[in-house]
Write an enzyme that holds these catalytic residues in place. Structure first.
Site, PDB file in Angstrom:
ATOM      1  N   ASP A   1      -6.609   9.463   9.996  1.00 28.50           N
ATOM      2  CA  ASP A   1      -5.441   8.733  10.635  1.00 28.50           C
ATOM      3  C   ASP A   1      -5.016   9.448  11.817  1.00 28.50           C
ATOM      4  O   ASP A   1      -5.221  10.651  12.146  1.00 28.50           O
ATOM      5  CB  ASP A   1      -4.482   9.218   9.378  1.00 28.50           C
ATOM      6  CG  ASP A   1      -4.553   8.293   8.228  1.00 28.50           C
ATOM      7  OD1 ASP A   1      -4.507   7.067   8.428  1.00 28.50           O
ATOM      8  OD2 ASP A   1      -4.615   8.858   7.045  1.00 28.50           O
TER       9      ASP A   1
ATOM     10  N   GLU B   1       0.790  -1.002  -0.093  1.00 33.35           N
ATOM     11  CA  GLU B   1      -0.145   0.053  -0.067  1.00 33.35           C
ATOM     12  C   GLU B   1       0.933   1.137  -0.037  1.00 33.35           C
ATOM     13  O   GLU B   1       1.733   1.542   0.931  1.00 33.35           O
ATOM     14  CB  GLU B   1      -1.082   0.261   1.139  1.00 33.35           C
ATOM     15  CG  GLU B   1      -2.400  -0.753   0.962  1.00 33.35           C
ATOM     16  CD  GLU B   1      -2.926  -0.583   2.119  1.00 33.35           C
ATOM     17  OE1 GLU B   1      -3.893  -1.359   2.561  1.00 33.35           O
ATOM     18  OE2 GLU B   1      -2.822   0.397   3.109  1.00 33.35           O
TER      19      GLU B   1
END
Lengths: 277, 414
Positions: free
Chosen positions: A60, A49
């Protein structure tokens, strides 16, 4: 068959799950992150990723926030990230690359143009954190035309009914967000994962990868054993950040330490047995 | 209580501009929406259902009306600003006195509605973002009133420039968390509040302070703020026997403006003007004028005009007013701008400072720096308008919190 489907099929015949490490593009600079990307498959990455830095990564935790900030400071742009993937593809035709990020930079680049250029660069799948299926019509057709998978996140909060809806919009694999929270904060227990999987299996034939909160080789082995893959992000980015000098520049420790960590994770994942799940 | 004819006049008509958003939360098919991580989607759907049920429940409206009257202090007066009108020598200026609400701004209208909803939903912990601290103070206030846990995220820069409000929130029992990410302003506080919510979904309600964020927030906050415009309509009818001609309101996220605009959207004769914070000037690169200098994009759960660079990274906004210091704007404003129903203009830091003093000196009302932007533009156009023009400025908040900032800019040491 897409690179993603082919990779999961191979791993299934080997009876093990995938290790999916994450790196933030341009963190701490283009050269280092490209070198890291290129070295990841040999260290044991089955899929990779690649984070596309965004100024406001609201899903996040602090570790990825800082990585994104370093990437932006180093000049990351959507075009720059795609160029980096293209450079990786010159030497590796098999390891699937999944771009992960937020919608706005993609929207600024242009939905269709982004899908075309990403596919051309050798990207295999997209995870856009803030693009739920309800809003995904803007990207689904161009992604399909370009042969890109749209990987869907599902969470413990996703009801069975909603799971069917979300997964009807998924391809490639399913990313199970194992905790309710932001990246790199908590860790789900093996028991919680064991309980979650049958619900997902009942709703999809796609491979399932588990992410958010997987830090250690043991946790990765557990997740990859219960599901079909384990995503490790914040733990690797923390290690990378620890190796930087006072000015935030890469040192001779940066690549070896991150790659060694990936090797340890891969060893554990490969030793782990696939459990029925 | 309005008479039935008046109520009819403010109800949405077929072909009305007041029907939005659609089921997906889109305004004009383009703006708004629900751009959030999957973890939050089930919560938004739950919130949507709970809000729809509350809206349809007369008991909820009755409870809200009670608190609005006896706790918030509504209705707020519509004040004819005689001296300012005379000084400017043009349009007749009225002020909608939202600064007289409890806690000193329009923010409590929305907060009261949402806290009652949070209680209906069984939530016990409230998180909110704040810029100037007005929304944070309003939220901390209702949490004190109902005995709920309260966590306020506030950019570290704003914590520094809005110390009185930070102290107020702490007195009210809230935990104020300074956010150091980015420039430490409202956008960063919003990110952090969303992160808290996603990590604490079981007991936590995210109490958004403006007409932005994922659906249903823009519509819900607008509905709770529309009391401003509904009252203005009735009060102007009572005082002048007709509709106002021009309504001017400041825009950060845009909740006070949407609250006063929305009941007038179908009254085509009423000019609606939203005043964005131009900062050092619209073309200075240091501005918060999202509609005038931004372009559509996706941030904080909705598609709307955003200050952003060519690569889709969000720019830092700049304004002297912490409450307007935001690179986005409510999605319904983006739509109203595109279709031309409302006009969006800018007022600079300096213009706002002058208007702050003008209002204080001529009316004995110290306005919030946010509201001073609206006053600045009203003062600019009033002299160009005929004397019979009825112009309403929304005084969205009082300026006590801003006296330190203003003193500093005027070179006065307190």
């Amino acid at each position: 068959m897409s690179r993603i489907a082919a990779r999961f099929k191979t791993l299934a015949t080997q009876g093990r799950g995938a290790l999916i490490p994450y790196l933030e593009a341009f963190d701490p600079d283009l050269e280092t992150s490209l070198a890291l990307l290129k070295a990841m498959p040999a260290a044991g990455a089955d899929l990779i990723e690649v984070g596309m830095p965004f100024s406001d990564p609201s899903a996040d935790g602090p570790v990825i926030q800082l990585a994104a900030r370093r990437g932006l400071k180093a000049g990351a742009t959507v075009a720059g990230v795609l160029k980096m993937i293209a450079a990786f593809r010159e030497q590796d035709q098999e390891t699937p690359i999944i771009l992960m990020g937020y919608l706005n930079p993609v929207e600024a680049y242009g939905h269709a143009r982004f899908c075309t250029d990403a596919a051309k660069a050798g990207v295999d799948g997209l995870i856009l954190v803030d693009l739920p299926p309800e809003e995904a019509d803007i990207l689904e057709q161009p992604a399909q035309d370009a042969g890109l998978d749209i990987i869907r996140l599902v969470a413990p909060t996703t009801s069975d009914e909603r799971l069917r809806y979300v997964l009807s919009h998924a391809s490639g694999f399913v990313y199970y967000v194992s905790i309710t929270g932001i990246t790199g904060t908590r860790t789900a227990s093996a028991e919680a994962l064991q309980e979650a999987l049958p619900r997902l299996r009942a709703a999809t034939d796609l491979p399932v990868a588990i992410g958010f909160g997987i830090r250690t080789p043991e946790q990765a082995a557990t997740a990859a054993g219960i599901a079909d893959g384990a995503v490790v992000a914040s733990a690797l980015l923390s290690t990378l950040a620890d190796t930087l000098d006072a000015d935030g520049k890469a040192t001779d420790q940066t690549l070896p330490r991150v790659l060694n960590q990936i090797k340890d994770l891969a060893t554990a994942v490969r030793a782990g047995e696939k459990k029925a799940g | 209580m309005a008479d039935p004819a008046e109520q009819h006049s403010t109800a949405a008509q077929p072909n009305s501009l007041r029907h939005g958003p659609d089921e997906r939360g889109h305004f004009g098919g383009r703006y708004g929406g629900r751009f959030v991580a999957e973890t939050l989607m089930p919560l938004l759907l739950e919130l949507n259902a709970a809000y729809d049920a509350a809206k349809a429940d007369p008991a909820f409206q009755k409870e809200l009306d009670f608190y609005l009257r006896d706790y918030v202090g509504r209705p707020s007066p519509l004040w004819f600003a005689r001296r300012m009108t005379e000084e400017l020598g043009g349009a007749k200026i009225y002020m909608k006195r939202e600064e007289l609400n409890h806690t000193g701004s329009h923010k409590l209208n929305n907060v009261m509605g949402q806290i009652l909803l949070a209680r209906r939903m069984g939530r016990t912990r409230i998180v909110a973002e704040t810029g100037a601290g007005q929304h944070g103070v309003a939220t901390a206030t209702v949490c004190a009133l109902f005995g709920m846990q309260c966590v306020i995220y506030m950019g570290a820069t704003d914590v520094e420039r809005q110390k009185p409000n930070v102290f107020r929130m702490r007195l009210l029992g809230a935990e104020v968390v300074p956010v150091t990410a980015g420039a430490g302003t409202l956008k960063d506080a919003m990110n952090e509040a969303m992160r808290d919510w996603v990590a604490n979904i079981a007991d936590t309600y995210f109490l958004v302070g403006t007409v932005a964020g994922p659906h249903p927030y823009p519509a819900m906050v607008r509905d709770f703020q529309s009391v401003i415009g509904e009252e203005t309509k009735e009060q102007m009818q009572a005082q002048e026997g007709r509709l106002p001609d021009v309504i001017v309101a400041a825009i950060g996220g845009g909740s006070n403006a949407m609250g006063i605009f929305h009941p007038f959207l179908d009254d085509a004769s009423v000019r609606l003007i939203g005043v964005e914070a131009a900062g050092h000037g619209l073309d200075s690169g240091k501005t918060a004028a999202s509609i005038e200098r931004g372009r559509p994009g996706v941030l904080h759960g909705n598609r709307t005009y955003l200050l952003q660079n060519a690569d889709g990274q969000i720019d830092e906004a700049h304004s002297i007013s912490a409450g307007l210091d935001y690179p986005g704007v409510g999605p319904e404003h983006s739509w109203l701008s595109d279709i031309g129903r409302a006009e969006y203009v800018g007022a600079t830091d300096d213009e706002a400072l002058k208007a702050f003093q003008l209002c204080t000196r001529t009316e004995g009302i110290i306005p919030a720096l946010e509201s001073a932007h609206a006053i600045a533009y009203a003062a600019k156009i009033a002299p160009t308008l005929p004397k019979e023009t009825l112009l309403v400025v929304n005084i969205s908040g009082r300026g006590d919190k801003d006296i330190f900032t203003v003193a500093e800019h005027l070179g006065v040491k307190l």
